[in-house]
Design a protein around this motif. Structure first.
Motif, PDB file in Angstrom:
ATOM      1  N   LEU A 184      38.504  44.718 100.939  1.00  6.79           N
ATOM      2  CA  LEU A 184      37.521  45.599 100.820  1.00  6.79           C
ATOM      3  C   LEU A 184      36.387  45.422 101.566  1.00  6.79           C
ATOM      4  CD1 LEU A 184      36.171  47.680  98.777  1.00  6.79           C
ATOM      5  CD2 LEU A 184      35.280  45.736  97.361  1.00  6.79           C
ATOM      6  N   ASP A 185      36.040  44.148 102.050  1.00  9.90           N
ATOM      7  CA  ASP A 185      34.931  44.025 102.949  1.00  9.90           C
ATOM      8  C   ASP A 185      35.253  44.588 104.427  1.00  9.90           C
ATOM      9  OD1 ASP A 185      33.196  42.700 101.238  1.00  9.90           O
ATOM     10  OD2 ASP A 185      33.630  40.768 102.056  1.00  9.90           O
ATOM     11  N   GLU A 186      36.374  44.763 104.857  1.00  8.89           N
ATOM     12  CA  GLU A 186      36.787  45.408 106.116  1.00  8.89           C
ATOM     13  C   GLU A 186      36.180  46.961 106.293  1.00  8.89           C
ATOM     14  OE1 GLU A 186      40.601  44.175 107.944  1.00  8.89           O
ATOM     15  OE2 GLU A 186      41.021  43.738 105.757  1.00  8.89           O
ATOM     16  N   LEU A 187      36.059  47.477 105.169  1.00  7.10           N
ATOM     17  CA  LEU A 187      35.509  48.842 105.121  1.00  7.10           C
ATOM     18  C   LEU A 187      34.030  48.861 105.673  1.00  7.10           C
ATOM     19  CD1 LEU A 187      36.299  50.376 101.533  1.00  7.10           C
ATOM     20  CD2 LEU A 187      37.320  50.835 103.708  1.00  7.10           C
ATOM     21  N   ARG A 188      33.315  47.712 105.927  1.00  6.60           N
ATOM     22  CA  ARG A 188      31.935  47.737 106.494  1.00  6.60           C
ATOM     23  C   ARG A 188      32.172  47.906 107.827  1.00  6.60           C
ATOM     24  NH1 ARG A 188      28.700  45.340 102.450  1.00  6.60           N
ATOM     25  NH2 ARG A 188      30.054  43.993 100.690  1.00  6.60           N
ATOM     26  N   LYS A 189      33.414  47.618 108.579  1.00 10.31           N
ATOM     27  CA  LYS A 189      33.333  47.493 109.878  1.00 10.31           C
ATOM     28  C   LYS A 189      33.973  48.851 110.532  1.00 10.31           C
ATOM     29  CE  LYS A 189      35.389  42.974 109.722  1.00 10.31           C
ATOM     30  NZ  LYS A 189      36.435  42.112 110.136  1.00 10.31           N
ATOM     31  N   ALA A 190      34.340  49.798 109.571  1.00  7.78           N
ATOM     32  CA  ALA A 190      34.784  51.167 109.783  1.00  7.78           C
ATOM     33  C   ALA A 190      33.867  52.225 110.122  1.00  7.78           C
ATOM     34  CB  ALA A 190      35.664  51.688 108.923  1.00  7.78           C
ATOM     35  N   VAL A 241      37.605  56.728 109.703  1.00  5.90           N
ATOM     36  CA  VAL A 241      38.498  57.077 108.598  1.00  5.90           C
ATOM     37  C   VAL A 241      37.598  57.477 107.397  1.00  5.90           C
ATOM     38  CG1 VAL A 241      39.554  54.752 109.517  1.00  5.90           C
ATOM     39  CG2 VAL A 241      37.574  54.701 107.768  1.00  5.90           C
ATOM     40  N   GLY A 242      38.541  58.019 106.430  1.00  5.90           N
ATOM     41  CA  GLY A 242      37.672  58.460 105.258  1.00  5.90           C
ATOM     42  C   GLY A 242      38.543  58.536 103.767  1.00  5.90           C
ATOM     43  N   PHE A 243      37.856  58.800 102.878  1.00  6.28           N
ATOM     44  CA  PHE A 243      38.691  58.877 101.644  1.00  6.28           C
ATOM     45  C   PHE A 243      38.627  60.380 101.230  1.00  6.28           C
ATOM     46  CE2 PHE A 243      36.764  54.542 101.096  1.00  6.28           C
ATOM     47  CZ  PHE A 243      37.727  53.924 100.648  1.00  6.28           C
ATOM     48  N   ILE A 244      39.914  60.885 100.887  1.00 10.75           N
ATOM     49  CA  ILE A 244      40.408  62.125 100.752  1.00 10.75           C
ATOM     50  C   ILE A 244      41.283  62.283  99.546  1.00 10.75           C
ATOM     51  CG2 ILE A 244      39.430  63.028 102.921  1.00 10.75           C
ATOM     52  CD1 ILE A 244      42.564  63.684 103.252  1.00 10.75           C
ATOM     53  N   SER A 245      41.368  63.636  98.913  1.00 13.01           N
ATOM     54  CA  SER A 245      42.302  63.796  98.072  1.00 13.01           C
ATOM     55  C   SER A 245      43.887  63.450  98.719  1.00 13.01           C
ATOM     56  CB  SER A 245      42.419  65.405  97.507  1.00 13.01           C
ATOM     57  OG  SER A 245      43.625  65.853  97.463  1.00 13.01           O
ATOM     58  N   MET A 246      44.725  62.889  97.865  1.00 13.58           N
ATOM     59  CA  MET A 246      45.877  62.537  98.447  1.00 13.58           C
ATOM     60  C   MET A 246      46.711  63.850  98.506  1.00 13.58           C
ATOM     61  SD  MET A 246      49.097  60.258  96.963  1.00 13.58           S
ATOM     62  CE  MET A 246      49.379  61.134  95.714  1.00 13.58           C
ATOM     63  N   LEU A 247      46.368  64.759  97.708  1.00 15.75           N
ATOM     64  CA  LEU A 247      47.291  66.040  97.998  1.00 15.75           C
ATOM     65  C   LEU A 247      46.746  66.674  99.302  1.00 15.75           C
ATOM     66  CD1 LEU A 247      49.148  67.925  96.488  1.00 15.75           C
ATOM     67  CD2 LEU A 247      47.099  68.924  95.321  1.00 15.75           C
ATOM     68  N   VAL A 248      45.642  66.858  99.421  1.00 14.99           N
ATOM     69  CA  VAL A 248      45.053  67.232 100.957  1.00 14.99           C
ATOM     70  C   VAL A 248      45.745  66.577 102.155  1.00 14.99           C
ATOM     71  CG1 VAL A 248      43.055  67.570 102.309  1.00 14.99           C
ATOM     72  CG2 VAL A 248      42.945  68.178 100.134  1.00 14.99           C
ATOM     73  N   ALA A 249      45.772  65.243 102.055  1.00 13.86           N
ATOM     74  CA  ALA A 249      46.416  64.526 102.970  1.00 13.86           C
ATOM     75  C   ALA A 249      47.911  64.791 103.315  1.00 13.86           C
ATOM     76  CB  ALA A 249      46.051  63.145 102.823  1.00 13.86           C
ATOM     77  N   ARG A 250      48.472  65.163 102.226  1.00 13.11           N
ATOM     78  CA  ARG A 250      50.058  65.245 102.070  1.00 13.11           C
ATOM     79  C   ARG A 250      50.476  66.755 102.789  1.00 13.11           C
ATOM     80  NH1 ARG A 250      52.474  62.778  96.620  1.00 13.11           N
ATOM     81  NH2 ARG A 250      53.175  60.925  97.584  1.00 13.11           N
ATOM     82  N   ARG A 251      49.469  67.651 102.275  1.00 13.89           N
ATOM     83  CA  ARG A 251      49.726  68.985 102.516  1.00 13.89           C
ATOM     84  C   ARG A 251      49.077  69.620 104.145  1.00 13.89           C
ATOM     85  NH1 ARG A 251      50.513  72.612  98.128  1.00 13.89           N
ATOM     86  NH2 ARG A 251      51.942  71.657  96.815  1.00 13.89           N
ATOM     87  N   ILE A 252      48.006  68.964 104.602  1.00 11.44           N
ATOM     88  CA  ILE A 252      47.260  69.076 105.742  1.00 11.44           C
ATOM     89  C   ILE A 252      47.756  68.507 106.981  1.00 11.44           C
ATOM     90  CG2 ILE A 252      45.129  69.595 106.973  1.00 11.44           C
ATOM     91  CD1 ILE A 252      45.783  71.628 104.624  1.00 11.44           C
ATOM     92  N   VAL A 253      47.609  67.145 106.787  1.00  6.49           N
ATOM     93  CA  VAL A 253      47.866  66.179 108.156  1.00  6.49           C
ATOM     94  C   VAL A 253      48.804  65.050 107.941  1.00  6.49           C
ATOM     95  CG1 VAL A 253      45.729  66.783 108.971  1.00  6.49           C
ATOM     96  CG2 VAL A 253      45.789  65.015 107.338  1.00  6.49           C
ATOM     97  N   CYS A 254      49.987  65.246 107.197  1.00  2.85           N
ATOM     98  CA  CYS A 254      50.687  64.271 106.741  1.00  2.85           C
ATOM     99  C   CYS A 254      51.337  63.651 108.039  1.00  2.85           C
ATOM    100  CB  CYS A 254      51.782  64.675 105.677  1.00  2.85           C
ATOM    101  SG  CYS A 254      52.938  66.114 106.252  1.00  2.85           S
ATOM    102  N   ASP A 255      51.718  64.178 108.884  1.00  2.46           N
ATOM    103  CA  ASP A 255      52.201  63.627 110.089  1.00  2.46           C
ATOM    104  C   ASP A 255      51.343  63.109 111.261  1.00  2.46           C
ATOM    105  OD1 ASP A 255      54.761  64.445 109.184  1.00  2.46           O
ATOM    106  OD2 ASP A 255      54.507  66.197 110.085  1.00  2.46           O
ATOM    107  N   GLN A 256      49.888  63.116 111.136  1.00  5.65           N
ATOM    108  CA  GLN A 256      49.155  62.767 112.056  1.00  5.65           C
ATOM    109  C   GLN A 256      48.354  61.590 111.383  1.00  5.65           C
ATOM    110  OE1 GLN A 256      49.089  66.229 111.270  1.00  5.65           O
ATOM    111  NE2 GLN A 256      50.601  66.622 112.847  1.00  5.65           N
TER     112      GLN A 256
END
Length: 321
Positions: A184-190, A241-256
């Motif tokens: 969790l603490d690694e998020l502070r560096k991002a 980096v960012g938090f998003i809906s898993m559905l969006v990740a799968r539908r939009i940029v799953c290969d990238q």
């Protein structure tokens, strides 16, 4: 004598404040719209619009007529649909106001089953802000709303539809993509790309971090964007980096991009359906609500299976189905 068609023409003109735009919306000619408005003004003995060059505005009489006309048109549509339902023919127009990004990707699966079963129904899904969706529901413009935020309203019935994972995504070449899980603490560096603070996704991330004793304000935010798709593309471009809906990740940029787990942090976003408790329900609305809330619905089961968080922890998490 008034007829519902004249009132529909008035509504279109009042909502667009442009006779040409109203004509296009109604698939009529502009002179025909003008004539209908003239006939209404003669009928009521009052002008309904102030005409100033190309600009239109409602007169006091027009403002007074607007909610009455809306109620009468809705009553006319409802009467047609109810009487049609007596012949076992559900038809009419179903309007859904969607104020959440995941809803845009979930609804088509549900709508496919609904429209296959009810072939005489025409449906519209409008993506808008939560407040606008709520207003449309209260005004009777939309019959159903989809939201990622439960906003209590005495006149609106909410039903929890599904829960969807919210995941942390990183570029494919990011060191976290290989590891698959971080502390969790690694998020502070991002460099964090985040949603605006009024969004449902932001609230889910904020509350999830708070449960772990982590203040979202401690994240290094480099960019704020207004929708999950934009965050996905920004991550793909290597901005952060960012938090998003898993559905969006799968539908939009799953290969990238790759999804990375954060130890101890499991985030889920609830998606709600809403309908007005007191306005009359159309047969199409009742039929859609029944499918959407039926735990045995084939479409709902497909959606729930698709939203199940994968158990394998690696960079291919997004591609699993």
């Amino acid at each position: 004598m008034l007829d519902s068609h004249q009132l529909r023409v008035f509504l279109a003109a009042a909502e667009t404040l442009n006779f040409s735009h109203a004509a296009r919306r109604l698939h009529m000619s502009q002179p025909s719209v003008t004539q209908h408005i003239h006939n209404l003004e003669v009928h009521f003995g009052n002008p309904l619009f102030v005409r100033s060059g190309r600009k239109l505005s409602l007169t006091e009489a027009g403002v007074t007529l607007l909610p009455l006309a809306r109620d009468l048109v809705q009553a006319s549509v409802h009467a047609d649909e109810v009487m049609g339902a007596l012949k076992d023919e559900i038809h009419g127009h179903l309007w859904i106001a969607c104020s959440t990004t995941p809803g845009k990707y979930i609804l088509p699966t549900l709508m496919a089953e609904f429209l296959k079963k009810y072939t005489r129904v025409e449906a519209t899904i409008s993506v808008t802000h939560r407040k606008t969706a709520m207003d449309w529901l209260n005004e009777g413009k939309a019959q159903i709303m989809v939201s990622s935020v439960y906003a209590y309203h005495a006149d609106i019935e909410f039903h929890k539809f599904v829960s969807e994972p919210v995941v942390l995504i990183v570029p494919r070449n990011h060191p976290w993509a290989i590891r698959g899980m971080i502390k969790l603490d690694e998020l502070r560096k991002a460099n964090m790309i985040m949603r605006e603070e009024s969004s449902g996704t932001y609230a889910v991330v904020r509350d999830g971090l708070a449960r772990q004793g982590f203040d979202i304000g401690d994240l290094h935010r480099v960019l704020t964007l207004g929708n999950s798709e934009a965050i996905a593309f920004a991550v793909q471009e290597g901005i952060g980096v960012g938090f998003i809906s898993m559905l969006v990740a799968r539908r939009i940029v799953c290969d990238q991009v790759a999804a990375v787990r954060v130890e101890g942090l499991d985030l889920y976003q609830d998606i709600y359906l809403g309908q007005h408790r007191h306005l009359p329900s159309t047969p199409a609305q009742v039929a859609f609500w029944k499918i959407a809330t039926d735990s045995n619905s084939a479409a709902l089961k497909r959606i729930e299976n698709y939203l199940t968080m994968p158990q394998v922890v690696n960079e291919n998490i997004i591609n699993e189905s």
